[in-house]
Design a protein around this motif. Structure first.
Motif, PDB file in Angstrom:
ATOM      1  N   THR A  35      10.427  55.899  -5.094  1.00  0.00           N
ATOM      2  CA  THR A  35       9.799  54.868  -4.273  1.00  0.00           C
ATOM      3  C   THR A  35       9.234  55.523  -3.035  1.00  0.00           C
ATOM      4  OG1 THR A  35      11.431  53.270  -5.057  1.00  0.00           O
ATOM      5  CG2 THR A  35      10.167  52.660  -3.107  1.00  0.00           C
ATOM      6  N   ALA A  36       7.998  55.169  -2.714  1.00  0.00           N
ATOM      7  CA  ALA A  36       7.342  55.709  -1.514  1.00  0.00           C
ATOM      8  C   ALA A  36       6.764  54.552  -0.716  1.00  0.00           C
ATOM      9  CB  ALA A  36       6.231  56.675  -1.903  1.00  0.00           C
ATOM     10  N   ILE A  37       6.970  54.590   0.585  1.00  0.00           N
ATOM     11  CA  ILE A  37       6.341  53.654   1.510  1.00  0.00           C
ATOM     12  C   ILE A  37       5.351  54.476   2.325  1.00  0.00           C
ATOM     13  CG2 ILE A  37       6.700  52.006   3.385  1.00  0.00           C
ATOM     14  CD1 ILE A  37       8.130  51.160   0.856  1.00  0.00           C
ATOM     15  N   VAL A  38       4.055  54.167   2.196  1.00  0.00           N
ATOM     16  CA  VAL A  38       3.031  54.978   2.850  1.00  0.00           C
ATOM     17  C   VAL A  38       1.979  54.087   3.518  1.00  0.00           C
ATOM     18  CG1 VAL A  38       3.355  56.878   1.215  1.00  0.00           C
ATOM     19  CG2 VAL A  38       1.579  55.192   0.795  1.00  0.00           C
ATOM     20  N   LYS A  39       1.133  54.722   4.313  1.00  0.00           N
ATOM     21  CA  LYS A  39       0.034  54.008   4.951  1.00  0.00           C
ATOM     22  C   LYS A  39      -0.961  53.567   3.871  1.00  0.00           C
ATOM     23  CE  LYS A  39       0.377  56.390   9.345  1.00  0.00           C
ATOM     24  NZ  LYS A  39      -0.309  57.175  10.361  1.00  0.00           N
ATOM     25  N   PRO A  40      -1.499  52.355   3.991  1.00  0.00           N
ATOM     26  CA  PRO A  40      -2.386  51.837   2.937  1.00  0.00           C
ATOM     27  C   PRO A  40      -3.599  52.715   2.653  1.00  0.00           C
ATOM     28  CG  PRO A  40      -1.732  50.063   4.408  1.00  0.00           C
ATOM     29  CD  PRO A  40      -1.230  51.347   5.016  1.00  0.00           C
ATOM     30  N   TYR A  41      -4.165  53.334   3.670  1.00  0.00           N
ATOM     31  CA  TYR A  41      -5.367  54.123   3.435  1.00  0.00           C
ATOM     32  C   TYR A  41      -5.081  55.463   2.764  1.00  0.00           C
ATOM     33  CZ  TYR A  41      -4.370  56.722   7.761  1.00  0.00           C
ATOM     34  OH  TYR A  41      -3.790  57.492   8.734  1.00  0.00           O
ATOM     35  N   ARG A  42      -3.810  55.816   2.552  1.00  0.00           N
ATOM     36  CA  ARG A  42      -3.447  57.039   1.842  1.00  0.00           C
ATOM     37  C   ARG A  42      -3.171  56.781   0.356  1.00  0.00           C
ATOM     38  NH1 ARG A  42      -5.188  61.290   4.304  1.00  0.00           N
ATOM     39  NH2 ARG A  42      -3.728  62.516   3.107  1.00  0.00           N
ATOM     40  N   LEU A  43      -3.296  55.531  -0.074  1.00  0.00           N
ATOM     41  CA  LEU A  43      -2.973  55.175  -1.459  1.00  0.00           C
ATOM     42  C   LEU A  43      -3.818  55.946  -2.462  1.00  0.00           C
ATOM     43  CD1 LEU A  43      -1.497  53.497  -3.568  1.00  0.00           C
ATOM     44  CD2 LEU A  43      -3.143  51.654  -3.160  1.00  0.00           C
ATOM     45  N   ASP A  44      -5.116  56.049  -2.252  1.00  0.00           N
ATOM     46  CA  ASP A  44      -5.974  56.751  -3.211  1.00  0.00           C
ATOM     47  C   ASP A  44      -5.582  58.217  -3.354  1.00  0.00           C
ATOM     48  OD1 ASP A  44      -7.449  54.517  -3.903  1.00  0.00           O
ATOM     49  OD2 ASP A  44      -8.997  54.894  -2.396  1.00  0.00           O
ATOM     50  N   GLU A  45      -5.231  58.865  -2.253  1.00  0.00           N
ATOM     51  CA  GLU A  45      -4.807  60.261  -2.317  1.00  0.00           C
ATOM     52  C   GLU A  45      -3.506  60.409  -3.108  1.00  0.00           C
ATOM     53  OE1 GLU A  45      -5.902  58.748   0.383  1.00  0.00           O
ATOM     54  OE2 GLU A  45      -7.419  60.013   1.331  1.00  0.00           O
ATOM     55  N   VAL A  46      -2.577  59.472  -2.903  1.00  0.00           N
ATOM     56  CA  VAL A  46      -1.308  59.523  -3.632  1.00  0.00           C
ATOM     57  C   VAL A  46      -1.550  59.291  -5.121  1.00  0.00           C
ATOM     58  CG1 VAL A  46       0.939  58.409  -3.918  1.00  0.00           C
ATOM     59  CG2 VAL A  46       0.069  58.872  -1.622  1.00  0.00           C
ATOM     60  N   LYS A  47      -2.373  58.305  -5.463  1.00  0.00           N
ATOM     61  CA  LYS A  47      -2.684  58.042  -6.875  1.00  0.00           C
ATOM     62  C   LYS A  47      -3.308  59.268  -7.535  1.00  0.00           C
ATOM     63  CE  LYS A  47      -5.210  54.466  -7.340  1.00  0.00           C
ATOM     64  NZ  LYS A  47      -6.022  53.247  -7.291  1.00  0.00           N
ATOM     65  N   THR A  48      -4.230  59.910  -6.851  1.00  0.00           N
ATOM     66  CA  THR A  48      -4.877  61.106  -7.402  1.00  0.00           C
ATOM     67  C   THR A  48      -3.859  62.220  -7.627  1.00  0.00           C
ATOM     68  OG1 THR A  48      -6.961  60.541  -6.327  1.00  0.00           O
ATOM     69  CG2 THR A  48      -6.655  62.849  -6.976  1.00  0.00           C
ATOM     70  N   ALA A  49      -2.976  62.428  -6.668  1.00  0.00           N
ATOM     71  CA  ALA A  49      -1.947  63.469  -6.793  1.00  0.00           C
ATOM     72  C   ALA A  49      -1.029  63.186  -7.978  1.00  0.00           C
ATOM     73  CB  ALA A  49      -1.143  63.572  -5.506  1.00  0.00           C
ATOM     74  N   LEU A  50      -0.664  61.925  -8.178  1.00  0.00           N
ATOM     75  CA  LEU A  50       0.200  61.569  -9.300  1.00  0.00           C
ATOM     76  C   LEU A  50      -0.522  61.736 -10.632  1.00  0.00           C
ATOM     77  CD1 LEU A  50       2.032  58.451  -7.836  1.00  0.00           C
ATOM     78  CD2 LEU A  50       2.957  60.749  -8.182  1.00  0.00           C
ATOM     79  N   GLN A  51      -1.800  61.374 -10.690  1.00  0.00           N
ATOM     80  CA  GLN A  51      -2.575  61.549 -11.917  1.00  0.00           C
ATOM     81  C   GLN A  51      -2.687  63.018 -12.284  1.00  0.00           C
ATOM     82  OE1 GLN A  51      -6.164  59.488 -10.900  1.00  0.00           O
ATOM     83  NE2 GLN A  51      -5.341  57.474 -11.452  1.00  0.00           N
ATOM     84  N   GLU A  52      -2.846  63.885 -11.278  1.00  0.00           N
ATOM     85  CA  GLU A  52      -2.940  65.323 -11.537  1.00  0.00           C
ATOM     86  C   GLU A  52      -1.646  65.881 -12.122  1.00  0.00           C
ATOM     87  OE1 GLU A  52      -4.170  67.021  -7.835  1.00  0.00           O
ATOM     88  OE2 GLU A  52      -6.242  66.298  -8.050  1.00  0.00           O
ATOM     89  N   ARG A  70       0.928  62.577   3.778  1.00  0.00           N
ATOM     90  CA  ARG A  70       1.138  63.108   5.128  1.00  0.00           C
ATOM     91  C   ARG A  70      -0.153  63.162   5.930  1.00  0.00           C
ATOM     92  NH1 ARG A  70       3.944  68.290   4.708  1.00  0.00           N
ATOM     93  NH2 ARG A  70       5.829  67.047   4.791  1.00  0.00           N
ATOM     94  N   THR A  71      -0.105  62.580   7.136  1.00  0.00           N
ATOM     95  CA  THR A  71      -1.200  62.713   8.097  1.00  0.00           C
ATOM     96  C   THR A  71      -0.734  63.511   9.316  1.00  0.00           C
ATOM     97  OG1 THR A  71      -0.668  60.709   9.354  1.00  0.00           O
ATOM     98  CG2 THR A  71      -2.127  60.461   7.440  1.00  0.00           C
ATOM     99  N   GLY A  72       0.581  63.640   9.468  1.00  0.00           N
ATOM    100  CA  GLY A  72       1.122  64.334  10.624  1.00  0.00           C
ATOM    101  C   GLY A  72       1.333  63.430  11.820  1.00  0.00           C
ATOM    102  N   LYS A  73       1.049  62.141  11.644  1.00  0.00           N
ATOM    103  CA  LYS A  73       1.205  61.185  12.735  1.00  0.00           C
ATOM    104  C   LYS A  73       2.390  60.269  12.452  1.00  0.00           C
ATOM    105  CE  LYS A  73      -3.642  61.337  13.798  1.00  0.00           C
ATOM    106  NZ  LYS A  73      -4.931  60.753  13.547  1.00  0.00           N
ATOM    107  N   ILE A  74       2.869  59.621  13.483  1.00  0.00           N
ATOM    108  CA  ILE A  74       4.006  58.722  13.347  1.00  0.00           C
ATOM    109  C   ILE A  74       3.674  57.598  12.365  1.00  0.00           C
ATOM    110  CG2 ILE A  74       3.439  57.154  15.239  1.00  0.00           C
ATOM    111  CD1 ILE A  74       6.462  57.435  16.007  1.00  0.00           C
ATOM    112  N   GLY A  75       4.649  57.218  11.559  1.00  0.00           N
ATOM    113  CA  GLY A  75       4.455  56.125  10.616  1.00  0.00           C
ATOM    114  C   GLY A  75       3.934  56.545   9.258  1.00  0.00           C
ATOM    115  N   ASP A  76       4.013  57.842   8.930  1.00  0.00           N
ATOM    116  CA  ASP A  76       3.529  58.301   7.627  1.00  0.00           C
ATOM    117  C   ASP A  76       4.321  57.714   6.461  1.00  0.00           C
ATOM    118  OD1 ASP A  76       1.359  59.772   8.423  1.00  0.00           O
ATOM    119  OD2 ASP A  76       2.345  61.718   8.268  1.00  0.00           O
ATOM    120  N   GLY A  77       5.580  57.348   6.674  1.00  0.00           N
ATOM    121  CA  GLY A  77       6.337  56.679   5.623  1.00  0.00           C
ATOM    122  C   GLY A  77       7.586  57.421   5.200  1.00  0.00           C
ATOM    123  N   LYS A  78       8.115  56.987   4.057  1.00  0.00           N
ATOM    124  CA  LYS A  78       9.338  57.556   3.487  1.00  0.00           C
ATOM    125  C   LYS A  78       9.188  57.628   1.973  1.00  0.00           C
ATOM    126  CE  LYS A  78      12.461  57.388   6.985  1.00  0.00           C
ATOM    127  NZ  LYS A  78      11.577  57.654   8.083  1.00  0.00           N
TER     128      LYS A  78
END
Length: 112
Positions: free
Chosen positions: A5-22, A82-90
């Motif tokens: 389970t990952a909680i992330v910033k909404p605008y990082r969703l596409d990057e996460v999906k791409t990484a998982l597809q790879e 990861r963006t390196g800023k506060i609130g990147d998630g868990k």
């Protein structure tokens, strides 16, 4: 098997999906979520009035993978989110006892 389970910033969703597809991850579940961590939200100004936003919008991503793939999937999600800023998630994982594909009745790793 593991449920990751990952909680992330909404605008990082596409990057996460791409990484998982790879990595060859075939399915995932995405849910809109809101909450706060150490930052306890933030303040914003709207029409001259300052107000506190206690719950920050996030997305929750869930994926079930084989035990052997869990560390690679977690690492890929962390790198992509990861963006390196506060609130990147868990990101966390928990053991999964059984999985059943509803359509075919397959159990265990065959159901992934």
């Amino acid at each position: 098997m593991k449920l990751i389970t990952a909680i992330v910033k909404p605008y990082r969703l596409d990057e996460v999906k791409t990484a998982l597809q790879e990595l060859g991850v075939h399915g995932l579940t995405v849910t809109e979520a809101s909450g706060y961590g150490r930052q306890r939200g933030h303040t914003e100004v709207y029409r001259g009035a300052e107000y506190r936003v206690d719950l920050v919008p996030k997305v929750r991503i869930e994926v079930v993978v084989a035990d052997a793939d869990a560390d690679a999937v977690i690492d890929a999600v962390v790198r992509a989110a990861r963006t390196g800023k506060i609130g990147d998630g868990k990101v966390w994982s928990v053991p999964v006892e059984t999985v059943v594909r509803v359509r075919t009745g397959e159990h265990g790793p065959d159901a992934l």
